[in-house]
Design an enzyme around this catalytic site. Structure first.
Site, PDB file in Angstrom:
ATOM      1  CB  THR A 298       3.095  10.279  33.991  1.00 38.71           C
ATOM      2  OG1 THR A 298       2.000   9.936  33.039  1.00 38.71           O
ATOM      3  CG2 THR A 298       3.764  11.386  33.376  1.00 38.71           C
TER       4      THR A 298
ATOM      5  CB  SER B 289      -2.751   4.070  36.592  1.00 36.96           C
ATOM      6  OG  SER B 289      -3.270   5.178  36.190  1.00 36.96           O
TER       7      SER B 289
ATOM      8  CB  THR C 293      -2.682  10.883  37.143  1.00 37.20           C
ATOM      9  OG1 THR C 293      -2.415  10.997  35.596  1.00 37.20           O
ATOM     10  CG2 THR C 293      -1.058  11.419  37.513  1.00 37.20           C
ATOM     11  CG  ASP C 294      -5.005   8.569  33.140  1.00 35.82           C
ATOM     12  OD1 ASP C 294      -4.429   8.186  31.866  1.00 35.82           O
ATOM     13  OD2 ASP C 294      -4.807   9.575  33.588  1.00 35.82           O
TER      14      ASP C 294
HETATM   15  N1  DAS Z   1      -1.089   6.824  31.666  1.00 36.61           N
HETATM   16  C1  DAS Z   1      -1.512   7.656  32.801  1.00 36.61           C
HETATM   17  C2  DAS Z   1      -1.632   6.597  33.762  1.00 36.61           C
HETATM   18  O1  DAS Z   1      -0.564   5.945  34.085  1.00 36.61           O
HETATM   19  C3  DAS Z   1      -0.761   8.697  32.835  1.00 36.61           C
HETATM   20  C4  DAS Z   1      -0.297   9.315  34.236  1.00 36.61           C
HETATM   21  O2  DAS Z   1       0.407   8.428  34.981  1.00 36.61           O
HETATM   22  O3  DAS Z   1      -0.376  10.441  34.407  1.00 36.61           O
HETATM   23  O4  DAS Z   1      -2.360   6.983  34.904  1.00 36.61           O
END
Ligand code: DAS
Length: 336
Positions: A15, A61, A94-95
């Site tokens: 993100t 991610s 973040t995931d």
């Molecule tokens: N798609 C998710 C990731 O890449 C969202 C994020 O980055 O927060 O982990």
């Protein structure tokens, strides 16, 4: 001007480097901002460090796994061994940030501090959090207080030991926290208030051979339980190529008696079984699990299912047997 620390930025996507269609939508396109553009979005960064930027991947991610983790870990080892680099910052989705941070803690032996950071809102969002998170990540490893060669996650002003970070909320800026310990630092403006606690896990770098030899990571499955499931999750599980299984059980590791019985058979058939919990703040000990669970079944301590699966995977990759794996997990249920 005092000599500024030389920080290498590795961008992997997520993100933080995404563009939303409008400033109020959280949906976004990945990889719209490369590492150099990310640095350019952060005013004042060049006052605290000399940042060189490198784009490793440009994906969410949720699509990162062992192939990318090995590439990231090797690049971190290479950079932190260089006399030209004082620290590394990784921008990430973040995931699966918590798996990536735990993996790096377990397999890397960095020579300089490493900080991972991310964003809950895309770069184009109202009050996007990415630029502040990136600034704070650079600040955290540029100060003298956190100069240990350790892995940290810096999010929302918190400096968290990488191996302890958990994501607790799907959308909140305050989604990341340290569990079971606490943050080792708080950033206010350009000041790092650090209590200097250790950033590394009790077994940091213990799996360096996995990285050095490029060992293949075996399959490990996670089965998450719901109320009333009985032993159906196990009956429908195809464990043919799985050497390890993690159960995301209830509470502190309980499960239906019928499932505990099936698990005992599986653990005696050579598949290593670890019991964690579907909760976000986990404690599973041998005396909190369901009574019917056999001695071979390993409590995860305070590791959640995804971290338990990662540790079990690495342990199997280096050929540890059930009792050695149980000793490994006991590092995460004893006093730190
Ligand atoms: N798609 C998710 C990731 O890449 C969202 C994020 O980055 O927060 O982990």
């Amino acid at each position: 001007m005092a000599i500024r620390p030389r920080i290498q930025l590795l961008s992997t996507g997520g993100t933080i480097s995404g563009f939303g269609r409008t400033a109020t939508e959280t949906a976004y396109e990945y990889g719209q901002i490369d590492a150099c553009d990310l640095v350019a979005t952060v005013d004042g960064l060049n006052h605290i460090a000399d940042v060189q930027a490198e784009t490793l991947f440009e994906v969410g991610s949720e699509n990162l796994g062992p192939v990318q983790w090995f590439k990231l870990a090797n690049r971190i080892e290479e950079l932190t061994a260089s006399d030209e680099v004082d620290g590394v910052v990784v921008t990430h989705g973040t995931d699966t940030l918590e798996e990536a941070a735990f993996f790096l803690d377990l397999v890397c032996r960095p020579k300089k501090p490493v900080a991972l950071t991310a964003a809950m809102r895309p770069a184009t969002a109202l009050s996007a959090d990415g630029p502040a998170n990136l600034y704070q990540a650079v600040l955290a490893i540029s100060t003298l207080k956190l100069q240990g060669p350790e892995i940290f996650v810096v999010m929302n002003g918190q400096v968290i030991p990488g191996w302890q970070v958990i994501k607790t909320d799907s959308v909140a800026l305050s989604s990341f926290c340290a569990y079971p310990g606490g943050a080792v630092g708080q950033i206010v403006n350009s000041n790092l208030l650090a209590n200097g606690g250790p950033g590394s896990s009790p077994i940091a770098g213990q799996f360096h051979d996995v990285l050095r030899k490029g060992l293949e990571l075996p399959n490990v499955d996670i089965i998450s339980l719901r109320g009333g499931c009985g032993n159906r999750p196990i009956l429908s599980w195809d464990g043919t190529d799985c050497k390890g299984l993690v159960i995301a059980g209830f509470g502190a590791g309980t499960m239906p008696d019928s499932l505990a019985t099936k698990l005992a058979e599986i653990s005696q058939s050579g598949c290593v079984v670890v019991v964690s919990s579907r909760l976000s703040r986990v404690i599973v000990l041998s005396d909190t699990m369901s009574p019917g669970e056999s001695d071979e079944i390993i409590p995860s301590g305070f590791l959640n299912p995804q971290k338990s699966a990662l540790l079990l995977c690495l342990a199997l990759a280096v050929g540890l047997n059930g009792s050695d794996i149980a000793k490994l997990f006991s590092n995460f249920s004893s006093n730190l």
